[in-house]
Write an enzyme that holds these catalytic residues in place. Structure first.
Site, mmCIF file in Angstrom:
data_model
loop_
_atom_site.group_PDB
_atom_site.id
_atom_site.type_symbol
_atom_site.label_atom_id
_atom_site.label_comp_id
_atom_site.label_asym_id
_atom_site.label_seq_id
_atom_site.Cartn_x
_atom_site.Cartn_y
_atom_site.Cartn_z
ATOM 1 N N ARG A 80 -65.410 -32.783 15.908
ATOM 2 C CA ARG A 80 -64.754 -31.495 15.748
ATOM 3 C C ARG A 80 -65.778 -30.365 15.776
ATOM 4 N NH1 ARG A 80 -60.017 -32.430 11.228
ATOM 5 N NH2 ARG A 80 -59.198 -34.371 12.096
ATOM 6 N N THR A 81 -65.287 -29.170 16.116
ATOM 7 C CA THR A 81 -66.155 -27.994 16.123
ATOM 8 C C THR A 81 -66.279 -27.486 14.702
ATOM 9 O OG1 THR A 81 -65.391 -27.441 18.347
ATOM 10 C CG2 THR A 81 -66.534 -25.717 17.127
ATOM 11 N N THR A 82 -67.372 -27.818 14.030
ATOM 12 C CA THR A 82 -67.562 -27.379 12.651
ATOM 13 C C THR A 82 -68.176 -25.992 12.562
ATOM 14 O OG1 THR A 82 -69.708 -28.499 12.613
ATOM 15 C CG2 THR A 82 -67.792 -29.747 11.851
ATOM 16 N N ARG A 83 -68.786 -25.551 13.611
ATOM 17 C CA ARG A 83 -69.331 -24.189 13.644
ATOM 18 C C ARG A 83 -69.534 -23.808 15.104
ATOM 19 N NH1 ARG A 83 -75.028 -24.222 14.266
ATOM 20 N NH2 ARG A 83 -75.902 -26.323 14.200
ATOM 21 N N TRP A 193 -62.466 -21.649 17.406
ATOM 22 C CA TRP A 193 -63.262 -20.565 16.810
ATOM 23 C C TRP A 193 -63.265 -19.349 17.736
ATOM 24 C CZ3 TRP A 193 -65.978 -20.818 12.072
ATOM 25 C CH2 TRP A 193 -65.862 -22.035 11.404
#
Length: 271
Positions: A80-83, A193
């Site tokens: 997953r895109t955590t940042r 994001w």
């Protein structure tokens, strides 16, 4: 020769290669052999080792795992895109007398490094809708691909391939769809994001083109619409300028000049 005891363990003479001698004395059943002693010692050693490993503070507790071991193991398999990694910043939008306009720079940064200087962050979704995005650039590409795939599916499943443009989704419909997409991803703890601006034209009940539309969607699904909107660092620097000089009868040339002035200030301070 003495007769062996009744409880002795003696093999029959027929199984022996050599018959027993005169002084042959078999071991009684109750006698412990050296092999039995070795087996008992090995079993005792294994029992002691297991008891030490299971006891609190024993061998297993003497070497506690590293506090970040669990986090490292979890992050190794995390997709997953955590940042955000490669990011774009400000997108400006303004609604003028007969239309709506978006503006953005073409810079994408890798951390603090200006890495990509020709990244297109304004995309045309359909003849009625334009979308601009700041934040993670790969997530923005995924959103644009999703919208174009939906537009192609609507086109292919229509009653006729030669329908008028009124069959296309208007900007407000795309805006509402993105609100549901962003909120759904946020609830899965895997957000996209991005801060998005949706610009275009609405649609009247009779199918004709409606008024110009400008709306915003953020990464948690919060939406609002306004006459002037800015994302990223432009929300702090450009929004006051846009609100100060905006008016309802603004012409296209005046709107373009206003956006250029705002982008010039952002270029000095944000790029």
């Amino acid at each position: 020769r003495e007769k062996p005891p009744e409880n002795c363990c003696m093999a029959p003479w027929s199984l022996l290669s050599n018959p027993p001698s005169a002084d042959y004395r078999p071991y009684p059943a109750t006698t412990t052999t050296p092999l039995d002693l070795a087996r008992r010692a090995a079993a005792a050693f294994l029992f002691l080792l297991m008891s030490l490993s299971l006891a609190p503070g024993g061998a297993s507790a003497s070497r506690a795992p590293h506090p970040n071991a669990a986090a490292a193991a979890a992050s190794a398999g995390n997709t997953r895109t955590t940042r955000p990694i490669v990011t774009g910043t400000s997108v400006l939008g303004i609604r003028y007398k007969d239309g709506v306009m978006l503006a953005a720079d073409t810079l994408c940064s890798y951390g603090s490094m200006a890495k990509y200087k020709d990244a297109r962050r304004l995309e045309r979704v359909n003849p009625k809708t334009l979308i601009g995005g700041g934040g993670e650039y790969s997530d923005f590409q995924a959103i644009v691909e999703l919208l174009r795939r939906n537009a192609l599916e609507d086109k292919c499943t229509a009653d006729s391939l030669y329908e008028e443009d009124g069959a296309e989704e208007c900007a407000r419909e795309v805006w509402n769809y993105l609100r549901a997409v962003m909120y759904n991803r946020r609830n899965k703890m895997n957000p996209l994001w991005n801060d998005l601006l949706v610009a275009g034209y609405g649609q009247n009940p009779d199918g004709t083109t409606g008024e110009p539309f400008l709306g915003s969607v953020d990464k948690i699904g919060t939406t609002f619409e306004d006459d002037v909107i800015a994302t990223g660092f432009g929300a702090y620097l450009a929004t006051p300028l846009l609100r100060e000089k905006w008016r309802a009868d603004l012409e296209e040339g005046e709107a373009r000049a206003l956006l250029e002035d705002c982008l010039r200030g952002l270029f000095y301070r944000d790029c």
